[in-house]
Design an enzyme around this catalytic site. Structure first.
Site, PDB file in Angstrom:
ATOM      1  CD  GLU A   1      16.460  90.366  36.719  1.00 29.92           C
ATOM      2  OE1 GLU A   1      16.482  91.425  37.275  1.00 29.92           O
ATOM      3  OE2 GLU A   1      17.058  89.377  36.429  1.00 29.92           O
TER       4      GLU A   1
ATOM      5  CB  CYS B   1      17.315  86.145  27.320  1.00 29.01           C
ATOM      6  SG  CYS B   1      17.724  84.906  28.370  1.00 29.01           S
TER       7      CYS B   1
ATOM      8  CB  CYS C   1      16.261  77.576  38.892  1.00 35.56           C
ATOM      9  SG  CYS C   1      16.551  75.998  38.025  1.00 35.56           S
TER      10      CYS C   1
ATOM     11  CB  CYS D   1      23.781  74.869  38.298  1.00 40.03           C
ATOM     12  SG  CYS D   1      22.664  73.905  37.328  1.00 40.03           S
TER      13      CYS D   1
ATOM     14  CB  CYS E   1      23.047  79.359  38.278  1.00 39.43           C
ATOM     15  SG  CYS E   1      21.553  80.033  37.518  1.00 39.43           S
TER      16      CYS E   1
ATOM     17  N   GLY F   1      15.015  79.934  35.524  1.00 36.27           N
ATOM     18  CA  GLY F   1      14.399  78.746  35.618  1.00 36.27           C
ATOM     19  C   GLY F   1      14.916  77.776  34.467  1.00 36.27           C
ATOM     20  CD  GLU F   2      15.818  72.801  32.560  1.00 36.38           C
ATOM     21  OE1 GLU F   2      16.875  73.250  32.771  1.00 36.38           O
ATOM     22  OE2 GLU F   2      15.204  72.435  31.869  1.00 36.38           O
TER      23      GLU F   2
ATOM     24  CB  SER G   1      18.870  77.083  27.123  1.00 41.30           C
ATOM     25  OG  SER G   1      19.994  76.501  28.031  1.00 41.30           O
TER      26      SER G   1
ATOM     27  CB  SER H   1      23.518  73.970  30.459  1.00 42.40           C
ATOM     28  OG  SER H   1      22.749  74.967  29.866  1.00 42.40           O
ATOM     29  CG  LEU H   2      28.061  68.443  28.437  1.00 44.50           C
ATOM     30  CD1 LEU H   2      27.147  67.541  28.826  1.00 44.50           C
ATOM     31  CD2 LEU H   2      28.987  68.112  27.158  1.00 44.50           C
ATOM     32  CG  ASN H   3      27.587  74.081  31.926  1.00 39.35           C
ATOM     33  OD1 ASN H   3      27.673  74.642  31.162  1.00 39.35           O
ATOM     34  ND2 ASN H   3      26.519  74.563  32.924  1.00 39.35           N
TER      35      ASN H   3
ATOM     36  CG  ASN I   1      28.660  86.388  32.583  1.00 38.82           C
ATOM     37  OD1 ASN I   1      29.291  86.827  32.065  1.00 38.82           O
ATOM     38  ND2 ASN I   1      27.672  85.381  31.898  1.00 38.82           N
TER      39      ASN I   1
ATOM     40  CB  CYS J   1      24.639  83.365  30.696  1.00 36.45           C
ATOM     41  SG  CYS J   1      24.515  83.739  28.821  1.00 36.45           S
TER      42      CYS J   1
HETATM   43  N1  SAH Z   1      17.901  76.418  33.039  1.00 32.11           N
HETATM   44  C1  SAH Z   1      18.489  76.285  31.704  1.00 32.11           C
HETATM   45  C2  SAH Z   1      18.393  77.729  30.932  1.00 32.11           C
HETATM   46  C3  SAH Z   1      18.660  78.949  31.878  1.00 32.11           C
HETATM   47  S1  SAH Z   1      20.349  79.175  32.390  1.00 32.11           S
HETATM   48  C4  SAH Z   1      19.708  75.737  31.689  1.00 32.11           C
HETATM   49  O1  SAH Z   1      20.648  75.538  32.608  1.00 32.11           O
HETATM   50  O2  SAH Z   1      20.259  75.711  30.588  1.00 32.11           O
HETATM   51  C5  SAH Z   1      21.181  79.506  30.854  1.00 32.11           C
HETATM   52  C6  SAH Z   1      22.742  79.413  30.676  1.00 32.11           C
HETATM   53  O3  SAH Z   1      23.531  80.229  31.392  1.00 32.11           O
HETATM   54  C7  SAH Z   1      23.049  78.085  30.991  1.00 32.11           C
HETATM   55  O4  SAH Z   1      23.662  77.472  30.062  1.00 32.11           O
HETATM   56  C8  SAH Z   1      24.018  77.962  32.176  1.00 32.11           C
HETATM   57  O5  SAH Z   1      24.932  77.033  32.326  1.00 32.11           O
HETATM   58  C9  SAH Z   1      24.295  79.465  31.996  1.00 32.11           C
HETATM   59  N2  SAH Z   1      24.882  79.948  33.291  1.00 32.11           N
HETATM   60  C10 SAH Z   1      24.446  80.117  34.522  1.00 32.11           C
HETATM   61  N3  SAH Z   1      25.118  80.611  35.424  1.00 32.11           N
HETATM   62  C11 SAH Z   1      25.937  81.138  34.720  1.00 32.11           C
HETATM   63  C12 SAH Z   1      27.110  82.135  35.281  1.00 32.11           C
HETATM   64  N4  SAH Z   1      27.318  82.446  36.436  1.00 32.11           N
HETATM   65  N5  SAH Z   1      28.074  82.716  34.132  1.00 32.11           N
HETATM   66  C13 SAH Z   1      27.851  82.065  32.917  1.00 32.11           C
HETATM   67  N6  SAH Z   1      27.003  81.292  32.317  1.00 32.11           N
HETATM   68  C14 SAH Z   1      26.000  80.871  33.410  1.00 32.11           C
HETATM   69 FE1  SF4 Z   2      18.706  76.282  37.008  1.00 31.33          FE
HETATM   70 FE2  SF4 Z   2      19.842  76.535  34.710  1.00 31.33          FE
HETATM   71 FE3  SF4 Z   2      20.618  78.151  36.603  1.00 31.33          FE
HETATM   72 FE4  SF4 Z   2      20.980  75.432  36.672  1.00 31.33          FE
HETATM   73  S1  SF4 Z   2      21.783  76.993  35.181  1.00 31.33           S
HETATM   74  S2  SF4 Z   2      20.287  76.602  38.343  1.00 31.33           S
HETATM   75  S3  SF4 Z   2      19.192  74.755  35.664  1.00 31.33           S
HETATM   76  S4  SF4 Z   2      18.611  78.362  35.585  1.00 31.33           S
END
Ligand code: SAH
Ligand code: SF4
Length: 332
Positions: A75, A88, A95, A99, A102, A144-145, A176, A199-201, A275, A318
């Site tokens: 997508e 995007c 991936c 995480c 995600c 994906g990463e 990202s 993405s620190l989180n 989200n 996201c």
């Molecule tokens: N793999 C890369 C890029 C794709 S994810 C990464 O992790 O940065 C893009 C962004 O979406 C990241 O910042 C991730 O932390 C965020 N993300 C993933 N799942 C999410 C969710 N359910 N709600 C909000 N943000 C999310």
């Molecule tokens: Fe992969 Fe980014 Fe999702 Fe983590 S947040 S599983 S690195 S796509």
């Protein structure tokens, strides 16, 4: 061209046809000899990922579902915001970083995208949209990463920014990553000066390693040390993304720790309220916690944005991408 005993400038001509004229037909390349055109047709084909489905959100966001040549789906999401139209794009089918918040992670890694499939999302969307809606900014934040598909990513980015290629300004592209330290270091040396978002989180390894398993390999201190050394062009800053998960990483203490951790790094912070998707174990933060988090960081002189959940109603925000909707067979 050299292998075919053709003059090197033929390569430039072909590039111009493909990336500047956006032609998809070797026969249209009229400044090449007929025999060279035939040769090209014998060895190559040009095309784009097939748009299998287009879903339009109430807020104008469009989610494109692509079907690739081997039947896999990915997508891309087109997000209009006044004059800015951000696309995007994805770099992998699924991936493997797992995480916990995600949706893409639930797919596991099916395969890497090729440079052509990464670039093809951008080209296909622009072909689909009218002149006034053409993409102005690209964020590599889809499925994906990106740095886990390093070689294809770098090849695609070079084609995007180079003068012979798509000529997109590197200021308008953001990559990202979840923080693959070795790959961030390697990427520095490529000298492709796109923006970097990390993405620190979380603010403690105990939490971060639970929600982002990659933290066990590259803990917060190691990641931030690497980013302190990251070369930035004048007036540029890193972006830190922080997905807020209620009760997990959204406390006032987290905000205090975050401000301390980022001290001295030229950066801005994007707060992303979680989200939702079906089966997720998390909740978005309360409005109060979200604003408190933002206000504290602002009081410490950080630039902080709250990322609006654009396209959330079509699972286009996201972390909601999983190319789940099954494509109907649309002939193309
Ligand atoms: N793999 C890369 C890029 C794709 S994810 C990464 O992790 O940065 C893009 C962004 O979406 C990241 O910042 C991730 O932390 C965020 N993300 C993933 N799942 C999410 C969710 N359910 N709600 C909000 N943000 C999310
Ligand atoms: Fe992969 Fe980014 Fe999702 Fe983590 S947040 S599983 S690195 S796509």
């Amino acid at each position: 061209m050299a292998e075919w005993n053709e003059k090197p400038y033929r390569a430039d001509q072909i590039f111009t046809w493909v990336y500047h004229q956006k032609t998809v037909d070797f026969d249209a390349m009229t400044n090449l000899s007929k025999s060279l055109r035939q040769h090209l047709k014998d060895y190559f084909h040009m095309g784009f990922p097939r748009i299998a489905q287009k879903t339009v959100s109430a807020d104008g966001t469009i989610k494109y579902l692509f079907q690739l040549e081997d039947g896999e789906n990915i997508e891309a999401v087109w997000i209009p915001d006044n004059r800015r139209k951000t696309l995007c794009i994805s770099t992998q089918v699924g991936c493997r970083l797992g995480c916990s918040f995600c949706l893409t992670a639930t797919l596991g890694l099916k395969r890497n995208l090729t440079p052509s499939e990464i670039l093809g999302q951008y080209m296909a969307v622009n072909r689909d949209l009218p002149e006034t809606e053409q993409v102005t900014n690209v964020v590599v934040m889809g499925m994906g990463e990106p740095l886990d598909n390093y070689d294809s990513l770098v090849a695609a980015l070079r084609l995007m920014v180079s003068p012979e290629g798509l000529r997109i300004s590197n200021r308008r592209i953001t990559l990202s990553t979840s923080g693959l330290v070795d790959k961030i270091k390697k990427f520095q040396a490529e000298n492709i000066m796109v923006n970097l978002a990390v993405s620190l989180n979380a603010t403690e390894d105990a939490t971060r390693s639970k929600i982002m398993p990659i933290d066990k390999k590259y803990p917060i201190a190691v990641l931030l040390d690497c980013l302190r050394d990251y070369p930035l062009k004048r007036k540029r800053r890193l972006t830190f993304e922080y997905v807020l998960l209620r009760g997990t990483n959204d406390s006032h203490e987290d905000a205090v720790r975050l401000a301390r951790l980022l001290k001295g790094i030229p950066c801005k912070v994007n707060l992303i309220p979680f989200n939702r998707f079906e089966g997720a174990d998390y909740e978005a933060p309360s409005e109060e916690a979200l604003l408190d988090f933002q206000n504290y960081l602002i009081s410490k002189n950080y630039t902080v944005f709250i990322r609006k959940p654009r396209g959330a109603d079509i699972l286009g925000a996201c972390g909601q991408l999983a190319a789940q909707s099954l494509p109907q067979a649309i002939p193309q």
